[in-house]
Design a protein around this motif. Sequence first.
Motif, PDB file in Angstrom:
ATOM      1  N   TYR B 127       0.647  -1.282  -0.072  1.00  0.00           N
ATOM      2  CA  TYR B 127       0.522  -0.179   0.347  1.00  0.00           C
ATOM      3  C   TYR B 127       0.907   1.146   0.108  1.00  0.00           C
ATOM      4  CZ  TYR B 127      -5.121  -2.242   0.458  1.00  0.00           C
ATOM      5  OH  TYR B 127      -5.995  -2.732   0.756  1.00  0.00           O
ATOM      6  N   TYR B 128       2.152   0.691   0.625  1.00  0.00           N
ATOM      7  CA  TYR B 128       3.436   2.192   0.243  1.00  0.00           C
ATOM      8  C   TYR B 128       3.648   2.541  -1.074  1.00  0.00           C
ATOM      9  CZ  TYR B 128       2.338   2.252   5.462  1.00  0.00           C
ATOM     10  OH  TYR B 128       2.679   2.742   7.171  1.00  0.00           O
ATOM     11  N   THR B 131      -1.679   3.627  -1.947  1.00  0.00           N
ATOM     12  CA  THR B 131      -3.096   4.524  -0.971  1.00  0.00           C
ATOM     13  C   THR B 131      -2.444   5.325  -0.302  1.00  0.00           C
ATOM     14  OG1 THR B 131      -4.438   4.223  -0.029  1.00  0.00           O
ATOM     15  CG2 THR B 131      -4.075   2.371   0.277  1.00  0.00           C
ATOM     16  N   ILE B 300      -9.295   2.555   6.062  1.00  0.00           N
ATOM     17  CA  ILE B 300      -8.474   1.793   5.954  1.00  0.00           C
ATOM     18  C   ILE B 300      -8.449   0.337   6.727  1.00  0.00           C
ATOM     19  CG2 ILE B 300      -6.526   0.062   5.094  1.00  0.00           C
ATOM     20  CD1 ILE B 300      -4.959   2.817   4.307  1.00  0.00           C
ATOM     21  N   TYR B 307      -8.964  -0.721  -1.568  1.00  0.00           N
ATOM     22  CA  TYR B 307      -7.635  -0.206  -2.640  1.00  0.00           C
ATOM     23  C   TYR B 307      -7.417  -1.631  -3.500  1.00  0.00           C
ATOM     24  CZ  TYR B 307      -3.864   2.404  -4.625  1.00  0.00           C
ATOM     25  OH  TYR B 307      -3.324   2.975  -5.502  1.00  0.00           O
ATOM     26  N   GLU B 309      -5.170  -3.909  -6.097  1.00  0.00           N
ATOM     27  CA  GLU B 309      -3.987  -3.770  -6.377  1.00  0.00           C
ATOM     28  C   GLU B 309      -3.854  -4.539  -8.011  1.00  0.00           C
ATOM     29  OE1 GLU B 309      -2.267  -4.820  -2.618  1.00  0.00           O
ATOM     30  OE2 GLU B 309      -0.803  -2.606  -3.024  1.00  0.00           O
ATOM     31  N   LYS B 333      -3.668  -0.563  -9.061  1.00  0.00           N
ATOM     32  CA  LYS B 333      -2.716  -0.659  -8.982  1.00  0.00           C
ATOM     33  C   LYS B 333      -1.962  -0.924  -8.602  1.00  0.00           C
ATOM     34  CE  LYS B 333       1.142   2.215  -7.698  1.00  0.00           C
ATOM     35  NZ  LYS B 333       1.691   2.938  -8.210  1.00  0.00           N
TER      36      LYS B 333
END
Lengths: 341, 341
Positions: B127-128, B131, B300, B307, B309, B333
């Motif tokens: 996630y870094y 989001t 979150i 999110y 990915e 993402k």
Amino acid sequence: MLVKSSATIHLKLPRASTSVLVKNLYLSCDPYFRRRMNKPQGRYVIPSLLVRNMFPVNLDILNSIIWLLFSMLQPIAGVGVAKVVDAGHSYFKKGDLVWGFTGWEEYTISAPRTLFKIQHTDVPLSYYTGTLGMPGMTAYYGFYEICAPKKGEYVFVSAASGAVSQLVGQFAKLTGCYVVGTAGTNEKVELLKNKCGFDEAFNYKEEQDLDAALKRYFPPGIDIYFENVGGKMLEAVLLNMRSNGRISACGMISQYNLYREEGVRNLSCIIAKQLLVKGFIVSNHFNLYPKYMEMVIPLIKEGKICYIEDIVEGLESEPAALVGLFSGKNVGKQVVVVAHE
Amino acid sequence: MLVKSSATIHLKLPRASTSVLVKNLYLSCDPYFRRRMNKPQGRYVIPSLLVRNMFPVNLDILNSIIWLLFSMLQPIAGVGVAKVVDAGHSYFKKGDLVWGFTGWEEYTISAPRTLFKIQHTDVPLSYYTGTLGMPGMTAYYGFYEICAPKKGEYVFVSAASGAVSQLVGQFAKLTGCYVVGTAGTNEKVELLKNKCGFDEAFNYKEEQDLDAALKRYFPPGIDIYFENVGGKMLEAVLLNMRSNGRISACGMISQYNLYREEGVRNLSCIIAKQLLVKGFIVSNHFNLYPKYMEMVIPLIKEGKICYIEDIVEGLESEPAALVGLFSGKNVGKQVVVVAHE
């Protein structure tokens, strides 16, 4: 045999009226008229100058109404300087000089809230169609409020000898900016440099490559662009903006007579250079008018601001004057004299 | 005959180094890489992500340097999640998890000021890159700071299932807006509606007339547009913006692979509708990162933000993943796993 006859009509408002009957003296002739002649398409609304505040209806409907008025050959609504003939509102009295929403006609019945009473009469009255009216406020709001100029910044102004931009350039000089303007004749270019105090000016019609011209006049790039023309000029300007530049979008005169607008390239510069582009309609910002007057009246009286006007005589000159704007026939603010008093 | 041999290399910074040696775990794959591969033309600068702060030189020069680095086949610089192997700066110690400016390689020597120490490890580390990293901050800054959304406003998001926009849509829903997204496959459209909570979504490739599509989804018009694609979509959006609308310009992916950008029509809507168009580069706004984290971490953890990915394995997958972005191959993402620990 031609029989000449004459009669006097005493103009007076009906007793219950709250409107103001004015005799028009000067009428403003502005590029935005052209856009109001287009039939509104889709949701592409064109809020007219002061009308928006008068009729708080849906803008699509308003736009259609404005277009209908044009197509039905009603007098064209616009901004002018006038003298009060009769007033149904206590704020105005006969003989008052006013400026605001009138029409392309000799006499107009206006709503009181669309008129400003003229306080300073020791300046040319025609200035209330220009530097002391809507174009002046446009220059003031667009340059100071949107572009937030800083001393030493690089300012580019298109249609630079026009009603609005000749002031933008002078405001920029007073702020300590470096200012270059562009116009469509060498006569205008000379005026910009010699009369309005621009650092440089050029005739865009003599440039083969606008991008190259801008690079020549702005080796470090442009911080502030006052947008009046759109199209190819905007495309070239985007390439030459500096990071964190501001574009105040006031008009796109090069596009108004086209059946379909030109496509503008280089918009990705908006992201890469973190640009601000802000469109505005000055009639929504007249709350700042007193503040502007406080600034500009002393500048005019001290001769620190000059204002070039192109004055033609007679209401019958107004249509040709309007058409002339789109080929750059006017030199400075286009004003039409309807009556001298 | 093939001879297999192996040796162990002990990675360590030189004694005097103030840098941080990291082992890359996840690498981010983003559309902006493509633009950095273009040879800079004229003053068309492309400031790279965090590099600007590292090298306070003229952007033209910086841009040329970046391009040279690409053309000389150096490892591509980008953002990733990594583990500290050795640190010449007291803020970091071996074993720390960090995210920030690394490269498309297994190990990177980074400048300390380009790395953030990861505080919250009870969320997926990948996630870094999304989001909780650069795309998250992009959505946050572009939507809240530029567009200043109000409850009940109409929000349109292009490339809506991408790294940034899936968050913009969810932030808009949390703000009480009506949100429509567009994407290039029906699978993505379903995800937007069913997983991300968009009010509506549509496949732009199935629309003959984007203007008509927008009128169908936004009968009252659009207040906020989060711009990721440019070109024909922007042209149609401009026709459908409402007065005083805001356009946050974050990317124009449809243009990056073109030899010359498409021209965009309808820019005069910026004036008539008094629009704000603001481009930005998120790396200049990381002062707001703590504020963003304070907002997003609870969302979150409480499952109020999802999110999506698209994770591929192995550094060797990164080039294909990057190319895939431009045909919309990724769903959500795009992340590349370089190492699992």
